[in-house]
Design an enzyme around this catalytic site. Sequence first.
Site, PDB file in Angstrom:
ATOM      1  N   HIS A  44      12.098   2.669  -8.218  1.00 51.17           N
ATOM      2  CA  HIS A  44      11.465   2.366  -9.500  1.00 51.17           C
ATOM      3  C   HIS A  44      12.120   3.255 -10.552  1.00 51.17           C
ATOM      4  CE1 HIS A  44       7.463   1.590 -11.836  1.00 51.17           C
ATOM      5  NE2 HIS A  44       8.496   1.676 -12.652  1.00 51.17           N
ATOM      6  N   GLU A  76      11.910  -2.108  -8.814  1.00 50.63           N
ATOM      7  CA  GLU A  76      10.683  -2.419  -9.530  1.00 50.63           C
ATOM      8  C   GLU A  76      10.645  -1.693 -10.853  1.00 50.63           C
ATOM      9  OE1 GLU A  76       7.398   0.677  -7.683  1.00 50.63           O
ATOM     10  OE2 GLU A  76       7.738  -1.207  -6.614  1.00 50.63           O
ATOM     11  N   HIS A 200       1.110   0.773  -2.372  1.00 51.83           N
ATOM     12  CA  HIS A 200       0.506   1.901  -3.083  1.00 51.83           C
ATOM     13  C   HIS A 200      -0.489   2.608  -2.173  1.00 51.83           C
ATOM     14  CE1 HIS A 200       1.066   3.626  -7.096  1.00 51.83           C
ATOM     15  NE2 HIS A 200      -0.070   4.259  -6.851  1.00 51.83           N
TER      16      HIS A 200
END
Length: 250
Positions: A44, A76, A200
């Site tokens: 990310h 992402e 997550h």
Amino acid sequence: MPAKLSVNLNAIAMLRNRRDLPWPSVTNLGRIALAAGASGLTVHPRPDQRHIRFSDLQPIRALIDGEFPQAEFNIEGFPQEDFLRLVEEHRPDQVTLVPDDPAQATSDHGWDFRKDRELLLRVVGRIKALGLRVSLFADGEPDREALSIAREVGADRIELYTGPYGGCHADPAEAVRLADRLGETAAVALDVGLGVNAGHDLTVANLPMLAARIPHLAEVSIGHGLTADALEYGMAETVRRFRRACGQTV
């Protein structure tokens, strides 16, 4: 088929960035993870480069292409122009779009598919034109209308935000309730034509129940918990532990 495991390298990069030194090596630890059977690597790259740096992307792409061509690269981020140019340059196998403010510490909510429909329609179309898979970060609510919009804008998958589920590690009853809810959401997503990823705060302890509630779970992307375990067990053994938690034969 058990969910695939994508190892998120952000926490490793954050540890490296504490010093102006090249270790721990993001690429070398990615190599160890893939050699131990991880199906892919996730990054990310935030605008401030506080963990993954833009300069990390080419070596990771080269690692996968050169040594692990069966693995996938997942990038992402929030779809601002700089991020989209990174996608166009490095051509990940999957792009996971998140509705983050650039300043927030970590992803903590899914898209508002009704409000963000036009933005997502434009951005997803641009990414799909490159031939890349698109996944959209989604809250764990079985909202058929919202998930239908995610499909209508062109997404291939959603990634269920599992932060609340991971956060109730000391409350077994709440964990069951949230796992059931995520399972309901996944069922609706599959019914409207979306594949389902999750990520997550997933751990070896909470993955099995989630996988049981979502039998068609395609992929989990795990960084913080996996990196924490790697400090104790080593990266290779940690990847094997997480693969077993996904239901894979190791």
